[in-house]
Design a protein around this motif. Structure first.
Motif, PDB file in Angstrom:
ATOM      1  N   LEU A 242      -5.119  -2.027   2.049  1.00 22.55           N
ATOM      2  CA  LEU A 242      -4.055  -3.001   1.420  1.00 22.55           C
ATOM      3  C   LEU A 242      -3.546  -3.793   2.207  1.00 22.55           C
ATOM      4  CD1 LEU A 242      -2.537  -0.119  -0.962  1.00 22.55           C
ATOM      5  CD2 LEU A 242      -4.572  -1.628  -1.592  1.00 22.55           C
ATOM      6  N   PRO A 243      -3.551  -5.042   1.773  1.00 23.16           N
ATOM      7  CA  PRO A 243      -2.714  -6.174   2.691  1.00 23.16           C
ATOM      8  C   PRO A 243      -1.262  -6.120   2.472  1.00 23.16           C
ATOM      9  CG  PRO A 243      -3.783  -7.024   0.631  1.00 23.16           C
ATOM     10  CD  PRO A 243      -4.147  -5.749   0.520  1.00 23.16           C
ATOM     11  N   LEU A 244      -0.748  -6.480   3.674  1.00 22.65           N
ATOM     12  CA  LEU A 244       0.680  -6.759   3.732  1.00 22.65           C
ATOM     13  C   LEU A 244       1.027  -7.961   2.972  1.00 22.65           C
ATOM     14  CD1 LEU A 244       3.648  -6.519   5.320  1.00 22.65           C
ATOM     15  CD2 LEU A 244       2.785  -8.430   6.440  1.00 22.65           C
ATOM     16  N   LEU A 245       1.708  -7.783   1.636  1.00 28.15           N
ATOM     17  CA  LEU A 245       1.904  -8.781   0.535  1.00 28.15           C
ATOM     18  C   LEU A 245       3.127  -9.512   0.996  1.00 28.15           C
ATOM     19  CD1 LEU A 245       0.781  -7.289  -2.663  1.00 28.15           C
ATOM     20  CD2 LEU A 245      -0.649  -8.738  -0.970  1.00 28.15           C
ATOM     21  N   THR A 246       3.259 -10.497   1.392  1.00 26.32           N
ATOM     22  CA  THR A 246       4.477 -11.379   1.632  1.00 26.32           C
ATOM     23  C   THR A 246       5.193 -11.715   0.390  1.00 26.32           C
ATOM     24  OG1 THR A 246       3.202 -13.368   1.801  1.00 26.32           O
ATOM     25  CG2 THR A 246       3.992 -12.175   3.891  1.00 26.32           C
TER      26      THR A 246
ATOM     27  N   GLY B  20       7.466  -9.794  -1.542  1.00 30.46           N
ATOM     28  CA  GLY B  20       7.960  -8.750  -2.339  1.00 30.46           C
ATOM     29  C   GLY B  20       6.840  -7.905  -3.162  1.00 30.46           C
ATOM     30  N   ILE B  21       7.399  -6.766  -3.716  1.00 33.17           N
ATOM     31  CA  ILE B  21       6.375  -6.024  -4.653  1.00 33.17           C
ATOM     32  C   ILE B  21       7.056  -6.129  -5.866  1.00 33.17           C
ATOM     33  CG2 ILE B  21       5.383  -3.769  -5.089  1.00 33.17           C
ATOM     34  CD1 ILE B  21       4.369  -5.007  -2.534  1.00 33.17           C
ATOM     35  N   ASP B  22       6.370  -6.953  -6.957  1.00 31.21           N
ATOM     36  CA  ASP B  22       6.696  -6.851  -8.258  1.00 31.21           C
ATOM     37  C   ASP B  22       5.544  -6.409  -9.012  1.00 31.21           C
ATOM     38  OD1 ASP B  22       4.683  -8.711  -8.078  1.00 31.21           O
ATOM     39  OD2 ASP B  22       6.539 -10.375  -8.732  1.00 31.21           O
TER      40      ASP B  22
ATOM     41  N   LYS C  96       3.123   9.218   5.501  1.00 27.24           N
ATOM     42  CA  LYS C  96       4.474   9.332   6.313  1.00 27.24           C
ATOM     43  C   LYS C  96       5.489   8.659   5.470  1.00 27.24           C
ATOM     44  CE  LYS C  96       6.080   8.207  11.011  1.00 27.24           C
ATOM     45  NZ  LYS C  96       6.884   9.187  10.772  1.00 27.24           N
ATOM     46  N   GLY C  97       6.838   8.886   5.820  1.00 25.47           N
ATOM     47  CA  GLY C  97       7.890   8.299   4.826  1.00 25.47           C
ATOM     48  C   GLY C  97       7.649   6.669   5.396  1.00 25.47           C
ATOM     49  N   GLY C  98       7.796   6.015   4.099  1.00 26.34           N
ATOM     50  CA  GLY C  98       7.985   4.400   4.367  1.00 26.34           C
ATOM     51  C   GLY C  98       6.844   3.692   4.381  1.00 26.34           C
ATOM     52  N   THR C  99       5.722   4.559   4.403  1.00 25.08           N
ATOM     53  CA  THR C  99       4.554   3.618   4.478  1.00 25.08           C
ATOM     54  C   THR C  99       3.855   3.287   3.102  1.00 25.08           C
ATOM     55  OG1 THR C  99       3.205   5.937   4.206  1.00 25.08           O
ATOM     56  CG2 THR C  99       3.457   5.329   6.417  1.00 25.08           C
ATOM     57  N   GLY C 100       4.336   3.660   2.241  1.00 25.89           N
ATOM     58  CA  GLY C 100       4.102   3.001   1.002  1.00 25.89           C
ATOM     59  C   GLY C 100       3.502   4.004  -0.164  1.00 25.89           C
ATOM     60  N   LYS C 101       4.084   5.171  -0.065  1.00 25.90           N
ATOM     61  CA  LYS C 101       3.347   6.310  -1.098  1.00 25.90           C
ATOM     62  C   LYS C 101       3.867   5.710  -2.472  1.00 25.90           C
ATOM     63  CE  LYS C 101       6.083   9.510   0.615  1.00 25.90           C
ATOM     64  NZ  LYS C 101       6.542   8.741   1.798  1.00 25.90           N
ATOM     65  N   THR C 102       5.262   5.361  -2.837  1.00 25.19           N
ATOM     66  CA  THR C 102       5.664   5.069  -4.353  1.00 25.19           C
ATOM     67  C   THR C 102       4.932   4.032  -4.549  1.00 25.19           C
ATOM     68  OG1 THR C 102       7.888   5.900  -3.573  1.00 25.19           O
ATOM     69  CG2 THR C 102       7.552   4.430  -5.527  1.00 25.19           C
ATOM     70  N   THR C 103       4.835   2.811  -3.747  1.00 30.66           N
ATOM     71  CA  THR C 103       3.981   1.528  -4.115  1.00 30.66           C
ATOM     72  C   THR C 103       2.394   1.908  -4.420  1.00 30.66           C
ATOM     73  OG1 THR C 103       5.422   0.304  -2.540  1.00 30.66           O
ATOM     74  CG2 THR C 103       3.319  -0.788  -3.405  1.00 30.66           C
ATOM     75  N   VAL C 104       1.801   2.848  -3.379  1.00 27.91           N
ATOM     76  CA  VAL C 104       0.427   3.141  -3.751  1.00 27.91           C
ATOM     77  C   VAL C 104       0.386   3.873  -4.983  1.00 27.91           C
ATOM     78  CG1 VAL C 104      -1.499   4.150  -3.180  1.00 27.91           C
ATOM     79  CG2 VAL C 104      -0.354   2.696  -1.203  1.00 27.91           C
TER      80      VAL C 104
ATOM     81  N   GLY D  42      13.538  12.681  -6.673  1.00 29.49           N
ATOM     82  CA  GLY D  42      15.052  12.204  -7.393  1.00 29.49           C
ATOM     83  C   GLY D  42      15.365  11.110  -6.831  1.00 29.49           C
ATOM     84  N   ARG D  43      14.447  10.131  -6.449  1.00 29.64           N
ATOM     85  CA  ARG D  43      14.911   8.889  -5.721  1.00 29.64           C
ATOM     86  C   ARG D  43      15.045   7.963  -6.961  1.00 29.64           C
ATOM     87  NH1 ARG D  43      12.817   9.334  -0.445  1.00 29.64           N
ATOM     88  NH2 ARG D  43      12.786   7.040  -0.544  1.00 29.64           N
ATOM     89  N   GLN D  44      14.424   8.013  -7.857  1.00 32.56           N
ATOM     90  CA  GLN D  44      14.229   6.576  -8.803  1.00 32.56           C
ATOM     91  C   GLN D  44      13.381   5.510  -8.240  1.00 32.56           C
ATOM     92  OE1 GLN D  44      14.925   6.440 -12.059  1.00 32.56           O
ATOM     93  NE2 GLN D  44      15.688   8.666 -12.363  1.00 32.56           N
TER      94      GLN D  44
ATOM     95  N   VAL E 131      -5.028   2.626   3.824  1.00 30.16           N
ATOM     96  CA  VAL E 131      -4.465   2.077   4.896  1.00 30.16           C
ATOM     97  C   VAL E 131      -3.353   0.898   4.319  1.00 30.16           C
ATOM     98  CG1 VAL E 131      -4.987   0.549   7.106  1.00 30.16           C
ATOM     99  CG2 VAL E 131      -6.393   2.499   6.505  1.00 30.16           C
ATOM    100  N   ASN E 132      -2.293   0.925   4.520  1.00 29.64           N
ATOM    101  CA  ASN E 132      -1.300   0.052   3.997  1.00 29.64           C
ATOM    102  C   ASN E 132      -0.836  -1.089   4.901  1.00 29.64           C
ATOM    103  OD1 ASN E 132       0.105  -1.336   1.801  1.00 29.64           O
ATOM    104  ND2 ASN E 132       1.833   0.336   1.902  1.00 29.64           N
ATOM    105  N   LEU E 133      -0.279  -1.971   4.262  1.00 37.55           N
ATOM    106  CA  LEU E 133       0.265  -2.888   5.263  1.00 37.55           C
ATOM    107  C   LEU E 133      -0.399  -3.733   6.384  1.00 37.55           C
ATOM    108  CD1 LEU E 133       3.765  -1.367   5.651  1.00 37.55           C
ATOM    109  CD2 LEU E 133       3.406  -3.071   3.961  1.00 37.55           C
ATOM    110  N   VAL E 134      -1.791  -3.865   5.856  1.00 37.89           N
ATOM    111  CA  VAL E 134      -2.639  -4.557   7.029  1.00 37.89           C
ATOM    112  C   VAL E 134      -2.316  -6.233   7.034  1.00 37.89           C
ATOM    113  CG1 VAL E 134      -5.204  -4.928   7.293  1.00 37.89           C
ATOM    114  CG2 VAL E 134      -4.436  -2.711   6.275  1.00 37.89           C
TER     115      VAL E 134
END
Ligand SMILES: Nc1ncnc2c1ncn2[C@@H]1O[C@H](COP(=O)(O)OP(=O)(O)OP(=O)(O)O)[C@@H](O)[C@H]1O
Ligand SMILES: [Mg+2]
Length: 325
Positions: A298-302, A304-306, A13-21, A43-45, A224-227
């Protein structure tokens, strides 16, 4: 021997972390000396932003090195550029191809005709997953990862070449689209679904698994993201729920610690909120455990994602790498 390199499609679903995963999975797959292509198609870069590099051109660029010394290359697949490339490859259009672009024909084809966009995008993924090193039998990439459209559109996106093959009675377009569908349905291709532990995304995940399976597409893991970790001990939860841990009980403790006693009520309310969220999370977790597919959390990382955070998430994604072997 397989006709393509392993292809991992990441949806959700949108915003759940596809790009990050997708990015973390690419790093996980890039073991020692391995070379992985991470593609985006919307096309979102998003990949360039995530890796903090300038916008990606329509060209494969090395963007990261894994902990183990493998490499991740990235490509933002642009349907217009893919169409030009396609025309040039098949019809050797050269300058005529660029003229088409100038007249807006390409714009027309990619915005008007439904599905044409997806045909071009999946066509490029197909090309990358089958590309070989020179005349050797080795593939250029050891794996290809696609940051794909969301769950609601994924089956159509991956299945678009079925429609094309059905439309074209004979000829190269029919052959090409049939080959693409063969690859999409082969054991080399796996679709992973990213979700968060909330009702709507979890329901979408279940629907997605059904739809993909019906279409003959292989579903891999549910990610399962942002746990959110539980912050309270069982004793504290019990005391909160039993009403023993209320503002009256908390205020003197705060005072002894040199903190304002007035914060007690807010703190207790936060505690109840946390317990409630954990309960919802646990309920959704149980549904995922029953969905018939393996899952990883995957845990919710405080903070930010670098790239460092992506490497940490990559470690958790090891089961998806195993699954591909
Ligand atoms: N495990 C995590 N811990 C902390 N933040 C995260 C985690 N995963 C993703 N995020 C953050 O959540 C936001 C959404 O993630 P991301 O962009 O990967 O989602 P998406 O599914 O690709 O979104 P879209 O549907 O817009 O493409 C981003 O700000 C990202 O940094
Ligand atoms: Mg995204």
């Amino acid at each position: 021997m397989a006709n393509s390199t392993p292809l991992h499609v990441v949806t959700g679903k949108g915003g759940t972390g596809k790009t990050t995963v997708a990015a973390a999975l690419a790093l996980a797959l890039a073991g020692r000396g391995r070379k992985v292509l991470l593609c985006e198609v919307e096309g979102r870069q998003g990949i360039a932003q995530l890796f903090d590099v300038p916008p990606l051109p329509y060209e494969e660029r090395r963007i990261a090195t894994s902990d183990e010394g493998g490499h991740v290359h990235a490509l933002a697949i642009d349907p217009e550029a893919a169409l030009l490339e396609y025309l040039q490859m098949y019809y050797r259009l050269g300058r005529a191809g660029r003229a088409l672009d100038k007249f807006g024909v390409i714009d027309f084809a990619t915005t008007i005709a439904p599905g044409v966009r997806d045909v071009l995008l999946t066509g490029k993924v197909y090309e990358a997953a089958r590309r070989r090193r020179g005349k050797s039998s080795e593939f250029v990439y050891d794996a290809v990862v696609v940051d794909a459209p969301p769950t609601g559109r994924i089956a159509r996106f991956l299945g678009v070449n079925d429609d094309v093959a059905g439309l074209a009675k004979v000829g190269p377009i029919k052959t090409q689209s049939e080959s693409i569908m063969t690859m999409m349905r082969s054991p080399q291709t796996t679709v992973h679904l990213v979700t968060v532990l909330e009702e709507m995304p979890v329901q979408e995940t279940l629907d997605g698994i059904d739809e993909l399976t019906r279409e003959g597409l292989r579903v891999g893991h549910v990610v399962v993201n942002l746990v959110r970790p539980s912050l309270l001990s069982d004793d504290t939860i019990e005391a909160l729920e039993g009403g023993r841990l209320d503002a009256k009980a908390v205020a003197p403790v705060l005072e002894r610690a040199g903190l304002p006693a007035a914060a007690a009520a807010t703190l207790v309310a936060d505690g109840h909120g946390h317990v409630e969220r954990q309960r919802l999370q646990t309920a959704q977790q149980a549904i995922i455990e029953d969905c018939g597919r393996p899952h990883v959390a995957l845990p919710l990382l405080t903070g930010g994602i670098d790239v460092g955070a992506l490497q940490d998430l990559a470690v958790e994604l090891a089961p998806l790498v195993e699954d591909a072997r």
